[in-house]
Design an enzyme around this catalytic site. Structure first.
Site, PDB file in Angstrom:
ATOM      1  N   LYS A  86       0.716  -1.093   0.059  1.00 18.72           N
ATOM      2  CA  LYS A  86      -0.116   0.001  -0.066  1.00 18.72           C
ATOM      3  C   LYS A  86       0.973   1.361  -0.020  1.00 18.72           C
ATOM      4  O   LYS A  86       1.539   1.577   0.997  1.00 18.72           O
ATOM      5  CB  LYS A  86      -1.128   0.098   1.317  1.00 18.72           C
ATOM      6  CG  LYS A  86      -2.080   0.707   1.114  1.00 18.72           C
ATOM      7  CD  LYS A  86      -2.138   1.952   0.877  1.00 18.72           C
ATOM      8  CE  LYS A  86      -1.942   3.025   2.160  1.00 18.72           C
ATOM      9  NZ  LYS A  86      -2.094   4.453   1.634  1.00 18.72           N
ATOM     10  N   GLU A 143       9.015   0.895  11.060  1.00 17.33           N
ATOM     11  CA  GLU A 143      10.178   2.104  10.895  1.00 17.33           C
ATOM     12  C   GLU A 143       9.257   3.262  10.960  1.00 17.33           C
ATOM     13  O   GLU A 143       8.717   3.737  10.226  1.00 17.33           O
ATOM     14  CB  GLU A 143      10.882   1.709   9.375  1.00 17.33           C
ATOM     15  CG  GLU A 143      12.183   2.384   9.482  1.00 17.33           C
ATOM     16  CD  GLU A 143      12.442   3.720   8.849  1.00 17.33           C
ATOM     17  OE1 GLU A 143      12.216   4.699   9.495  1.00 17.33           O
ATOM     18  OE2 GLU A 143      12.353   3.672   7.631  1.00 17.33           O
ATOM     19  N   CYS A 167      13.099  10.281   7.796  1.00 15.06           N
ATOM     20  CA  CYS A 167      12.815   9.899   9.105  1.00 15.06           C
ATOM     21  C   CYS A 167      14.229  10.054   9.941  1.00 15.06           C
ATOM     22  O   CYS A 167      14.064  10.030  11.236  1.00 15.06           O
ATOM     23  CB  CYS A 167      12.545   8.612   9.255  1.00 15.06           C
ATOM     24  SG  CYS A 167      13.413   7.376   8.001  1.00 15.06           S
ATOM     25  N   GLU A 181       8.642  15.416  16.052  1.00 15.29           N
ATOM     26  CA  GLU A 181       9.272  15.268  14.634  1.00 15.29           C
ATOM     27  C   GLU A 181       8.547  16.249  13.719  1.00 15.29           C
ATOM     28  O   GLU A 181       7.572  16.357  13.909  1.00 15.29           O
ATOM     29  CB  GLU A 181       8.988  13.723  13.991  1.00 15.29           C
ATOM     30  CG  GLU A 181       9.469  13.512  12.758  1.00 15.29           C
ATOM     31  CD  GLU A 181       9.112  12.267  12.318  1.00 15.29           C
ATOM     32  OE1 GLU A 181       8.124  11.542  12.219  1.00 15.29           O
ATOM     33  OE2 GLU A 181      10.377  11.863  11.640  1.00 15.29           O
TER      34      GLU A 181
HETATM   35  P1  NAP Z   1       1.248   8.089   8.059  1.00 12.51           P
HETATM   36  O1  NAP Z   1       0.054   8.482   8.067  1.00 12.51           O
HETATM   37  O2  NAP Z   1       2.034   7.532   9.059  1.00 12.51           O
HETATM   38  O3  NAP Z   1       1.430   7.340   6.709  1.00 12.51           O
HETATM   39  C1  NAP Z   1       2.221   6.062   6.080  1.00 12.51           C
HETATM   40  C2  NAP Z   1       1.309   5.155   5.488  1.00 12.51           C
HETATM   41  O4  NAP Z   1       0.424   4.775   6.427  1.00 12.51           O
HETATM   42  C3  NAP Z   1       0.819   5.821   4.310  1.00 12.51           C
HETATM   43  O5  NAP Z   1       0.779   4.815   3.346  1.00 12.51           O
HETATM   44  C4  NAP Z   1      -0.710   5.859   5.035  1.00 12.51           C
HETATM   45  O6  NAP Z   1      -1.553   6.110   3.878  1.00 12.51           O
HETATM   46  C5  NAP Z   1      -0.739   4.801   5.600  1.00 12.51           C
HETATM   47  N1  NAP Z   1      -1.978   4.986   6.889  1.00 12.51           N
HETATM   48  C6  NAP Z   1      -2.544   5.926   7.105  1.00 12.51           C
HETATM   49  N2  NAP Z   1      -3.330   5.559   8.238  1.00 12.51           N
HETATM   50  C7  NAP Z   1      -3.234   4.310   8.287  1.00 12.51           C
HETATM   51  C8  NAP Z   1      -3.747   3.203   9.330  1.00 12.51           C
HETATM   52  N3  NAP Z   1      -4.657   3.718  10.265  1.00 12.51           N
HETATM   53  N4  NAP Z   1      -3.626   1.949   9.127  1.00 12.51           N
HETATM   54  C9  NAP Z   1      -2.655   1.612   8.341  1.00 12.51           C
HETATM   55  N5  NAP Z   1      -1.913   2.525   7.448  1.00 12.51           N
HETATM   56  C10 NAP Z   1      -2.265   3.733   7.391  1.00 12.51           C
HETATM   57  O7  NAP Z   1       2.300   9.400   7.607  1.00 12.51           O
HETATM   58  P2  NAP Z   1       1.660  10.812   6.956  1.00 12.51           P
HETATM   59  O8  NAP Z   1       0.331  11.130   7.332  1.00 12.51           O
HETATM   60  O9  NAP Z   1       1.981  10.549   5.457  1.00 12.51           O
HETATM   61  O10 NAP Z   1       2.723  11.580   7.500  1.00 12.51           O
HETATM   62  C11 NAP Z   1       2.425  12.237   8.867  1.00 12.51           C
HETATM   63  C12 NAP Z   1       3.623  12.336   9.732  1.00 12.51           C
HETATM   64  O11 NAP Z   1       4.487  11.225   9.639  1.00 12.51           O
HETATM   65  C13 NAP Z   1       4.704  13.313   8.967  1.00 12.51           C
HETATM   66  O12 NAP Z   1       4.534  14.715   9.185  1.00 12.51           O
HETATM   67  C14 NAP Z   1       6.093  12.909   9.677  1.00 12.51           C
HETATM   68  O13 NAP Z   1       6.182  13.363  10.798  1.00 12.51           O
HETATM   69  C15 NAP Z   1       5.573  11.364   9.649  1.00 12.51           C
HETATM   70  N6  NAP Z   1       6.440  10.572   8.818  1.00 12.51           N
HETATM   71  C16 NAP Z   1       7.393   9.710   9.222  1.00 12.51           C
HETATM   72  C17 NAP Z   1       7.920   9.036   8.132  1.00 12.51           C
HETATM   73  C18 NAP Z   1       9.065   8.181   8.339  1.00 12.51           C
HETATM   74  O14 NAP Z   1       9.867   7.686   7.333  1.00 12.51           O
HETATM   75  N7  NAP Z   1       9.419   7.605   9.689  1.00 12.51           N
HETATM   76  C19 NAP Z   1       7.423   9.054   6.712  1.00 12.51           C
HETATM   77  C20 NAP Z   1       6.349   9.617   6.567  1.00 12.51           C
HETATM   78  C21 NAP Z   1       5.889  10.477   7.348  1.00 12.51           C
HETATM   79  P3  NAP Z   1      -2.005   7.467   3.371  1.00 12.51           P
HETATM   80  O15 NAP Z   1      -0.888   7.817   2.617  1.00 12.51           O
HETATM   81  O16 NAP Z   1      -3.221   7.102   2.499  1.00 12.51           O
HETATM   82  O17 NAP Z   1      -2.173   8.326   4.527  1.00 12.51           O
END
Ligand code: NAP
Ligand code: MG
Length: 499
Positions: free
Chosen positions: A197, A271, A305, A402
């Protein structure tokens, strides 16, 4: 090629790869729904992509399940050597299509095209090449058991490493292709089947990778790709027929993944986020340390990250280093990723830009000052200035949370003892950096920082052979290296009594 031609090519690509990959076929979402993916530099549409939901996750899991459970499927009958060759061909195809993949990545994610090609695409190809060699080297042990309960008997005892089954993989938008590679490479080397996904903001490169994987000879059903929103990810994480879920993203969603996995106690690796410290000692080689530390935070618009977002600078050199980092920040050419001179692109979404700007103003409200940056760039696209904040206190949100954007907090420290304490004063533990000419101090500090990776006189040096992952709330398990195979393997103990 002109920028306009590049844009046209990307739009054509985006239109072509817009369906779900299920059981080797490109199909519409069951609901027929689609969603739009945007170019974050221009806010223009790149195309529409199938919006997979729970029903599509069901279809994809059934496909992966069939492919795994049928011992006569092409995948299960493949020898380790054949599996390795397929992985190698995927790496070759990524290299052959490097320009196209870099373009898709830049248009969808925003990053400079030079970075997309030299880092994201090159590392993704290398990862598949590296993992291709592991397919034939997944070995158990023969174990000399002492069988105290059956004296006089003779046994042959050994372990087998077997693929864990059907794996759900959920990835973020900051390195869309590379995160897909980190997940898929070891999974396929181990012989599992997958439902992937991608992030809603950046679905395109994973879909193109799906095409390349089929072209490389990966049998139908081994990798299924369901683009969509968080609800699709949630359905995958909760699915009873999924044996394992591997997630990269926010710590917040990481917790939801763990809760969703409880139903069938599927295996989980995570991760997650970080707030990684960089420690800059006064004896550092400043010509290396200042641009290096700046790159440690500003690379990929700070959307890493592992971003080195807390910069601890020894007091004696604090003012000079802050000046140096700010000068570096001001030198960065911010613009659309497809312009060849661009060094920093836009953030990937309007949501992320607003989140980052929100953090910066929370810092100002709490008394922090900007030594450089602090605002938006232009009024179209999701650009944010590379920003250096000073005058922070340890309790501020900008120091603790973060930000995931081009924002570093510069904090003075006195002694080695002090900086180890401050560096470790975080719920995260993903990465860290040390800048010094003193080799003893470097390794002493490296031993004491509670983080999965420590870079000394460098930062963000990633390699397919080096494990990467988090201590504390930064995650469970390791990506890359041979450690990554463990994420996708079960250990079976076989004990045979010899007559
Ligand atoms: P996120 O919500 O954690 O998204 C990561 C993945 O998980 C995406 O494919 C997302 O889909 C999916 N997802 C969202 N809600 C889910 C759920 N309840 N169950 C399973 N999968 C789910 O991250 P984001 O909203 O894109 O970013 C938010 C914050 O996360 C950023 O501001 C940053 O601080 C952090 N972040 C960290 C990393 C890292 O590598 N550590 C990477 C990205 C973001 P959708 O894309 O459709 O929401
Ligand atoms: Mg999200």
């Amino acid at each position: 090629m002109t920028v306009m031609e590049l844009n046209q090519q990307a739009h054509d690509l985006a239109r072509k790869t817009s369906k779900l990959l299920i059981d080797g076929e490109w199909v519409e979402a069951a609901s027929g729904k689609t969603f739009e993916t945007l170019n974050p530099a221009s806010e223009e549409s790149l195309g529409w992509v199938a919006q997979g939901e729970a029903e599509d996750i069901n279809r994809a899991v059934r496909s992966a399940r069939r492919c795994f459970d049928d011992e006569r499927s092409d995948w299960r009958r493949m020898t380790a050597s054949e599996r390795g060759k397929v992985l190698h061909r995927i790496g070759d195809l990524i290299e052959r299509h490097a320009d196209e993949l870099a373009l898709l990545e830049t248009l969808d994610n925003g990053k400079p095209i030079t970075v997309a090609k030299a880092a994201d695409v090159a590392l993704a190809a290398d990862l598949f090449h590296y993992m291709s060699g592991w397919a034939t080297k997944i070995e158990g042990n023969t174990i000399p058991i002492s069988h105290v309960t059956s004296p006089g008997s003779e046994f042959l005892a050994y372990t087998r490493k077997e693929p864990v089954g059907v794996v759900g993989q959920i990835i973020p938008w900051n390195f869309p292709l590379l995160m897909a590679a980190w997940k898929l490479g070891p999974a396929l080397a181990a012989g599992v089947t997958v439902v992937l996904k991608p992030a809603e903001q950046t679905p395109l490169s994973a879909l193109r990778l799906g095409e390349l994987m089929l072209e490389a000879g990966l049998p139908a059903g081994v990798v299924n790709i369901v683009t969509g929103f968080g609800d699709a990810g949630a359905a995958l994480a909760a699915h009873d027929s999924v044996d394992k879920v591997a997630f990269t993203g926010s710590t917040e969603v990481g917790r939801l993944i763990v809760q969703a996995a409880v139903g069938n106690l599927k295996k989980v690796t995570l991760e997650l986020g970080g707030k990684s410290p960089q420690v800059l000692y006064k004896d550092a080689d400043m010509d290396v340390a200042i641009p290096g530390a700046a790159n440690g935070i500003f690379f990929n618009q700070g959307q890493c990250c592992n971003a080195g977002s807390r910069l601890y600078i020894q007091k004696d050199v604090f003012d000079n280093v802050v000046q140096g980092i700010s000068d570096e920040a001001k030198k960065i050419t911010v613009g659309p990723g497809i312009e060849p001179d661009t060094q920093m692109g836009p953030l990937t979404s309007a949501e992320q830009r607003d989140k980052v700007l929100g953090y910066i103003s929370s810092g100002f409200d709490a008394g922090a000052r900007a030594a450089s940056g602090g605002g938006r760039v232009g009024n179209r696209g999701y650009f944010v200035e590379p920003t250096v904040l000073t005058d922070t206190t340890p309790d501020m949100k900008v120091v603790r949370e973060e930000i995931f954007g081009p924002v570093v907090v510069a904090i003075p420290f006195g002694s080695e003892e002090d900086v180890v304490r401050s560096g470790n004063d975080t719920s995260f533990g993903l990465a860290s950096g040390i800048w010094t000419r003193d080799i003893n101090k470097a390794h002493r500090t490296a031993n004491r920082l509670r983080a999965g990776t420590v870079w000394i006189n460098c930062y963000s040096v990633f390699d397919a052979a080096m494990p990467f992952g988090g201590y504390k709330e930064s995650g469970w398990g390791r990506e890359m290296g041979h450690n990554a195979l463990d994420n996708y393997l079960e250990t079976k103990s076989v004990v045979a009594k010899l007559a």
